[in-house]
Design a protein around this motif. Structure first.
Motif, short mmCIF file in Angstrom:
data_model
loop_
_atom_site.label_atom_id
_atom_site.label_comp_id
_atom_site.label_asym_id
_atom_site.label_seq_id
_atom_site.Cartn_x
_atom_site.Cartn_y
_atom_site.Cartn_z
N PHE B 356 -2.26 -11.89 0.69
CA PHE B 356 -3.06 -10.84 0.05
C PHE B 356 -3.02 -9.56 0.87
N ILE B 357 -3.12 -9.70 2.21
CA ILE B 357 -3.37 -8.52 3.04
C ILE B 357 -2.24 -7.48 2.91
N PRO B 358 -0.97 -7.84 3.19
CA PRO B 358 0.07 -6.80 3.05
C PRO B 358 0.27 -6.36 1.61
N SER B 359 0.17 -7.31 0.66
CA SER B 359 0.40 -6.95 -0.74
C SER B 359 -0.63 -5.94 -1.21
N PHE B 360 -1.90 -6.27 -0.94
CA PHE B 360 -2.96 -5.35 -1.36
C PHE B 360 -2.85 -4.04 -0.62
N LEU B 361 -2.43 -4.11 0.64
CA LEU B 361 -2.31 -2.88 1.44
C LEU B 361 -1.32 -1.91 0.80
N ILE B 362 -0.20 -2.44 0.30
CA ILE B 362 0.78 -1.57 -0.37
C ILE B 362 0.14 -0.91 -1.59
N GLY B 363 -0.60 -1.74 -2.37
CA GLY B 363 -1.29 -1.19 -3.53
C GLY B 363 -2.29 -0.12 -3.14
N GLY B 364 -2.99 -0.35 -2.03
CA GLY B 364 -3.96 0.64 -1.57
C GLY B 364 -3.30 1.93 -1.13
N MET B 365 -2.14 1.80 -0.46
CA MET B 365 -1.47 3.02 0.02
C MET B 365 -0.93 3.84 -1.14
N THR B 366 -0.35 3.17 -2.16
CA THR B 366 0.09 3.96 -3.32
C THR B 366 -1.12 4.56 -4.02
N GLY B 367 -2.27 3.89 -3.87
CA GLY B 367 -3.49 4.47 -4.43
C GLY B 367 -3.84 5.78 -3.78
N VAL B 368 -3.70 5.84 -2.46
CA VAL B 368 -3.99 7.10 -1.77
C VAL B 368 -2.97 8.17 -2.19
N MET B 369 -1.70 7.74 -2.37
CA MET B 369 -0.71 8.70 -2.86
C MET B 369 -1.13 9.27 -4.21
#
Lengths: 109, 621, 202
Positions: B356-369
């Motif tokens: 979950f951690i890296p997968s969600f992290l990628i989603g979160g970073m594209t969210g900031v983008m």
């Protein structure tokens, strides 16, 4: 205990409860009269020709706000103890309400 | 209750089979029904997703028509969000939260059952549209006037009514959990000793409470426009379609936190258990959860950057959106620090949690983008957005659900899921997920718009789409392995042992299977992770906080089922314009409410002699 | 038996049982949600209040005297439900029933006036599908009216059910909740007469 029970069977209140009841009743009646007065003031202000529309609008909103607080804190006892979560619920609802109203009324074109 | 003891039946009415399931008000059974119905819809929406990916595997295919494709994407999104992810979370909450806080029941067992049946009938109604003239086709966001004037089928009628009914159910579930958690915690279970999953449930329920009423109104407005000729979204008569966008996203953005906060909660249970360490930064986690929920209400307009709010509003909402990364970052770091120095084990549940951690992290970073408003003009409505929210919802919510499933399966169903099959499930699904959605970032940046039913050759979109479709097939294989695992597990007789994971919270301090009254004696909670505290003190079980006594239980009732059925029938009256059916259905609903009000229901008592003796299950400390 | 029950009744019977406290809290949360629900309607109305599409406007239609009467009726009904709860403090079931009957009568007369008002407006040309303003106005007022109607039905059911019963910890929360709900309807009306009617004619 026995004496208290005897009094309760006659569905009478203890002296403390009696005093609390009386003051509570007074508070409710006073706030009711206040609310009627606030309502009349708001209607009269809107009906009068001497006040500018902007001031009327603000005045009406303030009157509504005061009535809102009266209803919640007097009629609905929001200020009494064990009302922490109801207070949170209503005021969170109020904040969400402000967001909704402001965005739907002003953030459209 | 003393005054009514004489009216209360002391004998439990024994019921069996299907009647027992449709009349149940037991939170554990309601939870299982939520879970099973949600899982069914999950598979259904997954099937729709695979058809979408088959259509997009090569350019200019015509496996499904453009109209069917629109229906598929609409139903995939709607079903996954409203009928799969949320109900599965509600199922886990129902099964676990009362146990975690040390309660015998939820606050409103009847309303809880009503919420369940409303959701099931709402979901059925929505999905029946496939057979009754075509599914909804205006996207899950149902933007007006696409959803009012330009909808090709009667599907949007089903959308409006089905989701309205399911939404009522969710709202009831939310209120139920709020009151349960506030009023029914065991002695000693203060708010700051409450497990994170219960905290997440609490905050999620608050989000449901304040986000669903605007949606209810939104659906009413849309319904009135479609059925009764009102003009909310009819520009000719002064209507304004931006009102729909606002209402939808005032609900819609909190909704995505409704979908992710419970997953955060599950992770905060799974990771400490399998690290044999208490959660790092518990109070920061609680604060972060509440802060995410608060900020979640302030950012809805970032879905509308390109609608034309203007630079000032766009900037405010952009900055507000970026701040959400802060509490979310706190959570990510706390999970990492929990694992750091722990005795980490990797059963399937923890594999999902760690993945979950890296997968969600990628989603979160594209969210900031995406939150950068000027850049969003470029990303908006492209596959970049599709990749972003699938990373958040699949890599976040679904991974969280799987972690919770493997973790709590023995608690809920009394048996252990097979670990070998579980690992096959994990690796196929995990790899498939990244194969499917990682290329979509680049497809989006290269300009592929979302919601198109095909794409042209020679625009360098072939490779990305091909990889993406292959990935989705791998996820399908993973899901099939999961189904096999579930069937095999439930077919075997072997019951899970007491406390299989060396648990930390109250939900593991109960024998398996869970007795109907949960706790024979309510436990005394002495700290965070109460079971762990007892284990460290050399006790195998919780210290009771009360003597053994009769236990009060609610009566089961058929009314929730009938009430939901009434709404279901009324909906057909509205859709086919047979007003009498609609009126009868709604009248039937209110009649049931009246019955509920007029007939006293005091529940029954389980006598203390009937309670299972508290045996020393020999937990491993 | 009834005397015995009254004698053991605590001062706040509506919050004496866990079930009562659950219902109390649940209703308050429901009202919190209702706040957001009505706010969405208010926002929609305020956003569309000038979108009359050539139909009648608020200024042409609204009659303040009627609204004032309706306001006073609802405000008095709020007071009578307060008096019912005060009777509960005295463990006086007859008083509770009596004041709630008055509340229902006032609620029904309010509804009657509202129906009359809608009838008048419709005949003045403000049909439901006339304009976005008309749709928003009727939906907001109609939702409030539906809440009043539901409240009347709710309280009537309580009165009928408990007409010949003593007050106890089982029915006290039911009465208390009904009165809270009724006050909330009044709160919503305060904003309706302020934001819709008074701002509408300014």
């Amino acid at each position: 205990m026995v004496e208290e029970n005897k009094e309760l069977i006659n569905s009478k209140l203890t002296l403390e409860e009696e005093i609390e009841y009386k003051s509570e009743m007074k508070l409710q009646l006073i706030s009711f009269v206040m609310m009627i007065i606030l309502t009349i003031i708001a209607f009269v202000a809107v009906a009068s020709d001497f006040i500018s529309p902007l001031f009327k609008a603000l005045f009406v909103l303030v009157m509504a706000g005061i009535q809102f607080v009266f209803q919640l804190y007097v009629f609905m006892h929001l200020g009494q103890k064990n009302h922490e979560f109801p207070t949170i619920a209503i005021w969170t609802g109020f904040v969400v309400a402000l967001l909704c109203i402001v965005s739907l009324a002003a953030l459209i074109w | 209750m003393a005054t009514h003891t004489e009216q209360v039946s002391l004998n439990r009415k024994q019921r069996s089979g299907i009647w027992d399931w449709i009349t149940t008000v037991d939170h554990k059974k309601v939870g299982i029904l939520y879970f099973l119905a949600g899982f069914f819809f999950f598979l259904l929406a997954g099937l729709e997703a695979v058809i979408i990916r088959v259509q997009l595997i090569y350019p200019e295919l015509n496996i499904v028509s453009a109209q069917t494709f629109n229906e598929l994407i609409t139903m995939h999104g709607t079903t996954m969000i409203f009928l799969a992810a949320m109900p599965i979370f509600l199922g886990l909450m129902n099964c676990i939260v009362p146990l975690q806080i040390g309660a015998r029941d939820v606050a409103f067992p009847f309303m809880n059952a009503l919420g369940l049946w409303l959701f099931i009938f709402g979901g059925l109604l929505l999905n029946l549209s496939w057979f009754l003239g075509g599914a909804p086709d205006a996207g899950w966001t149902a933007y007006a006037p696409l959803s009012t004037d330009y909808s090709g089928t009667s599907g949007m009628d089903f959308y409006v009514l089905g989701l309205q009914i399911a939404g009522f159910g969710t709202l009831m579930g939310g209120i139920n959990f709020l009151v349960t958690i506030i009023n029914m915690r065991a002695p000693g279970m203060s708010f700051m000793r409450m497990p994170m999953f219960s905290w997440a449930t609490f905050v999620t329920s608050a989000l449901i409470l304040f986000a669903f009423p605007p949606l209810t109104i939104g659906f009413f407005l849309l319904m009135f426009d479609r059925f009764f000729g009102s003009n909310f979204f009819v520009a000719d008569a002064g209507g304004n379609v931006i009102i729909w966008e606002h209402i939808f996203w005032i609900f819609g953005h909190p909704e995505v936190y409704i979908l992710i906060l419970p997953a955060f909660g599950i992770l905060s249970e799974v990771i400490p258990t399998f690290s044999r360490k208490r959660l790092f930064g518990y109070s920061a986690m609680v604060f972060a959860t509440a802060l995410i929920a608060f900020l979640g209400f302030m950012v809805w307009a970032h879905h509308m950057f390109t609608t034309g709010l203007g630079p000032v509003a766009n900037s405010i909402f952009a900055v507000a959106t970026m701040t959400i990364a802060i509490p979310t970052g706190v959570k990510i770091f706390n999970w990492l620090f929990t694992m750091w120095g722990g005795q980490i084990r990797f059963p399937t549940a923890n594999l999902w949690a760690v993945a979950f951690i890296p997968s969600f992290l990628i989603g979160g970073m594209t969210g900031v983008m995406l939150s950068v408003a000027p850049a969003d003009y470029h990303y908006h409505d492209t596959y970049f957005v599709v990749a972003h929210f699938h990373y958040v919802i699949v890599g976040g919510s679904v991974f969280g659900i799987f972690a919770g499933m493997y973790f709590w399966w023995p608690r809920i169903f009394g048996k252990m899921l097979n670990e070998t099959l579980g690992k096959w499930h994990f690796w196929t699904f995990f790899v498939g997920f990244h194969l499917t959605f990682f290329p979509q970032h680049f497809l989006g940046l290269m300009g592929m718009p979302r919601r198109v039913f095909t794409f042209l050759e020679g625009q360098q979109l072939e490779l990305g789409n091909f990889i993406s479709s292959i990935g989705s097939f791998l996820m399908t294989i993973g899901s099939i392995i999961l189904i096999i695992n579930i069937i095999m597990t439930q077919a075997k007789k072997e019951v899970a042992e007491y406390d299989p994971w060396d648990g930390r919270t109250l939900d593991w301090a109960i024998p398996i299977p869970t007795p109907v009254y949960n706790f024979a004696q309510l436990p005394l909670v002495k700290g965070l992770d109460p079971l762990w505290v007892e284990k460290m003190n050399g006790n195998n079980k919780m210290t009771p906080a009360e003597p053994l006594d009769d236990i009060h239980m609610p009566n089961s009732s058929i009314l929730p089922f009938v009430m939901s059925l009434c709404f279901f029938i009324a909906s057909f009256g509205f859709i086919y314009d047979v007003l009498i059916v609609a009126i009868l259905g709604i009248a039937g609903f209110f009649f049931c409410m009246l019955l509920r009000s007029l007939i006293d229901d005091h529940g029954y008592y389980i006598k203390k002699e009937e309670l299972a003796p508290v045996v020393d299950e020999g937990g491993k400390a | 038996m009834s005397a015995e029950q009254t004698s053991t009744l605590p001062q706040y019977p509506e919050k004496a049982t866990l079930e009562g406290r659950n219902k109390f809290l649940g209703l308050w949360f429901f009202l919190g949600g209702e706040t957001a629900l009505f706010a969405t309607l208010f926002g929609t109305y305020l956003g569309l209040r000038n979108s009359t599409a050539g139909g009648p406007t608020a200024q042409e239609l609204f009659s303040l005297p009627l609204v004032f009467i309706m306001t006073v009726i609802l405000l008095v009904s709020s007071l009578t439900s307060v008096l019912a709860v005060m009777a509960m403090r005295r463990k006086d079931m007859k008083g509770i029933i009596r004041w709630f009957i008055v509340t229902v009568i006032l609620g029904l007369s309010f509804l009657g006036l509202e129906i009359y008002e809608f009838y008048e407006y419709t005949h003045a040309g403000l049909r439901w599908s006339e304009s976005a303003f008309a749709s928003a106005f009727y939906t907001l007022l109609g939702t409030h009216g539906a809440h009043v109607a539901f409240g009347c039905g709710w309280i009537t059911a309580l009165i009928v059910r408990n007409f010949r019963r003593p007050l106890d910890t089982y029915n006290a929360p039911k009465f208390y909740l009904a009165s809270l709900y009724w006050h909330f309807i009044d709160v919503v009306w305060v904003f309706i007469f302020s934001l819709v009617y008074l701002l509408g004619v300014i």
